[in-house]
Design a protein around this motif. Sequence first.
Motif, short mmCIF file in Angstrom:
data_model
loop_
_atom_site.label_atom_id
_atom_site.label_comp_id
_atom_site.label_asym_id
_atom_site.label_seq_id
_atom_site.Cartn_x
_atom_site.Cartn_y
_atom_site.Cartn_z
N ALA A 1 59.61 -3.26 68.12
CA ALA A 1 59.78 -3.70 66.76
C ALA A 1 60.30 -3.01 65.86
N CYS B 1 62.00 -8.31 66.85
CA CYS B 1 61.34 -7.77 67.89
C CYS B 1 62.30 -7.74 69.28
N TRP C 1 53.45 -12.55 66.24
CA TRP C 1 53.44 -11.35 65.50
C TRP C 1 52.01 -11.32 65.12
N ARG D 1 49.12 -8.52 62.91
CA ARG D 1 49.16 -7.33 62.08
C ARG D 1 47.74 -6.65 62.03
N PHE E 1 59.37 -17.44 61.06
CA PHE E 1 59.50 -17.01 62.40
C PHE E 1 60.83 -17.80 63.17
N LEU F 1 61.02 -12.03 61.96
CA LEU F 1 60.21 -12.48 61.25
C LEU F 1 60.51 -12.33 59.71
N TYR G 1 52.64 -4.09 61.83
CA TYR G 1 52.80 -5.29 62.35
C TYR G 1 53.37 -4.96 63.82
N TYR G 2 52.54 -5.77 64.63
CA TYR G 2 52.82 -5.80 66.19
C TYR G 2 53.56 -7.14 66.65
N CYS G 3 54.59 -7.13 67.49
CA CYS G 3 54.92 -8.30 68.03
C CYS G 3 54.43 -8.32 69.65
#
Length: 126
Positions: free
Chosen positions: A5, A21, A35, A37, A69, A80, A93-95
């Motif tokens: 990411a 990502c 995604w 968060r 997205f 995103l 933020y995590y994918c």
Amino acid sequence: VQLQASGGGLVQAGGSLRLSCAASGRTFSSYVMGWFRQAPGKEREFVAAISWSGSSARYADAAKGRFTFSRDNAKNTGYLQMNSLKPEDTAVYYCAVDSGGWNPLRSYRPSVYEYWGQGTQVTVSS
């Protein structure tokens, strides 16, 4: 599958950021991207998810109308686009990737995603 990411940073309220990502390693014939968060002291929450084709997406209420997205499967990358950012959008933020098929009824659940990226920090100042 490794997920990288990127694109986070510091932005003023009302500004925009685009997170990316990139997936590498083992590939699947199709996969869902998501995604999530996590803000300090809070649980990880769903932001958005997109189907393999990109024709279907689901957004959290907080993201609707502001976030978009998209994905480029030739590059194994999801994007995103975040507009009109607010201080409450501040989080890591995590994918994530779900190798199962698209199902909007489950795409918001972190538990269905098998692979996660390392996270990128987004900070929105007021």
